[in-house]
Design an enzyme around this catalytic site. Sequence first.
Site, mmCIF file in Angstrom:
data_model
loop_
_atom_site.group_PDB
_atom_site.id
_atom_site.type_symbol
_atom_site.label_atom_id
_atom_site.label_comp_id
_atom_site.label_asym_id
_atom_site.label_seq_id
_atom_site.Cartn_x
_atom_site.Cartn_y
_atom_site.Cartn_z
ATOM 1 N N GLY A 45 0.834 -1.200 0.000
ATOM 2 C CA GLY A 45 0.000 0.000 0.000
ATOM 3 C C GLY A 45 0.872 1.254 0.000
ATOM 4 N N SER A 117 6.382 -4.456 -2.323
ATOM 5 C CA SER A 117 6.128 -3.047 -2.589
ATOM 6 C C SER A 117 6.339 -2.246 -1.299
ATOM 7 C CB SER A 117 4.726 -2.881 -3.174
ATOM 8 O OG SER A 117 4.558 -1.632 -3.758
ATOM 9 N N TRP A 118 5.321 -1.501 -0.816
ATOM 10 C CA TRP A 118 5.490 -0.810 0.462
ATOM 11 C C TRP A 118 5.863 -1.791 1.568
ATOM 12 C CZ3 TRP A 118 6.449 2.943 3.646
ATOM 13 C CH2 TRP A 118 6.066 2.835 4.987
ATOM 14 N N ASP A 273 8.651 -3.629 -14.417
ATOM 15 C CA ASP A 273 7.959 -2.795 -13.438
ATOM 16 C C ASP A 273 8.274 -1.328 -13.725
ATOM 17 O OD1 ASP A 273 6.911 -1.526 -11.192
ATOM 18 O OD2 ASP A 273 7.521 -3.121 -9.817
ATOM 19 N N HIS A 301 4.937 -4.976 -11.922
ATOM 20 C CA HIS A 301 4.602 -4.838 -10.509
ATOM 21 C C HIS A 301 3.530 -5.831 -10.087
ATOM 22 C CE1 HIS A 301 5.165 -2.344 -6.927
ATOM 23 N NE2 HIS A 301 3.869 -2.441 -6.700
#
Length: 321
Positions: A45, A117-118, A273, A301
């Site tokens: 997120g 990701s985050w 990505d 991604h």
Amino acid sequence: MTLRRVHRPIEPYDHGMLDVGDGNRVYWETCGNPDGKPALVVHGGPGSGCSTGMRRAFDPERFRIVLFDQRACGRSTPHASDPATDMSVNTTAHLLADMERLREHLGIERWLLHGGSWGSTLSLAYAERHSERVSEIVLVAVGTTRRSEIDWLYGGVGRFFPEAWERFRAGVPEADRDGDLVAAYARLMEDPDPDVRARAARDWVTWEDAVISLEANGRPGAYSDRPPDALLAFVRICSHYFANGAWLEEGALLRDAGRLAGIPGVLVHGRLDLGGPIVTAWQLARAWPDAELVEVDDSGHTGSETMRIRIAEAIGRFTPR
């Protein structure tokens, strides 16, 4: 031997709401084998929350799988979709403290970290602060939330999607369009008018959808197809964190990667990505002596069949026999 890319669906054997202070309660659950090797899933997120599919990355016979919804998203309370929720007590430092409190609550000495990701940023920040608590790390779609990475995702990559980026830029007041767009969106997400917040959230996720639109798995609505409250929370938390550079000194996670020495790691990253170019994973692999970079040529991604196999192989390296 046939490689299983994901394991069978499972349900938690325990779950709860952990009081982490500041009026926040964090949802957590444990799945798999209560006596298995502890593994913590760190969602992305920021503000996405956990999904049931995240339980399936680990062999439930061999792992004690821990999932949690970070502050103000998913099933945690209060929820960021509520404008009264205080975002000043929702920072990277707060999330790191929550992770430690959860580890202590569950009586876990050390755990494997798995984030994407985050979730890779938060895993790295935790491991650099609490290296003695981390056994191994498997990261996917690696990011460190440098301002340079944020500027690329919400600006630079727009050269590939000029029409979509122009719409994203037009979503903020005219006076803000040549400045910090992420900060402008963060201000809109704090507007007292619910229509302003809803429109800003929709414009933000429409841009996120555009960035992954060229990927094989970049289905339409990947970001925007969320229930209204989840969408509002996602954008409010994302813009809040990114407008503040995740409260991390620029480049600190790469600079301090030496603190990870002795922790085996695998970094799985798609070469296609566009929003999170592979250069960050490459730089991290060079700075972290015990990490291996696994490049996936057919993935962006949103992943691919090949990426799922590579993730399973990475986790398999650390699966007890």
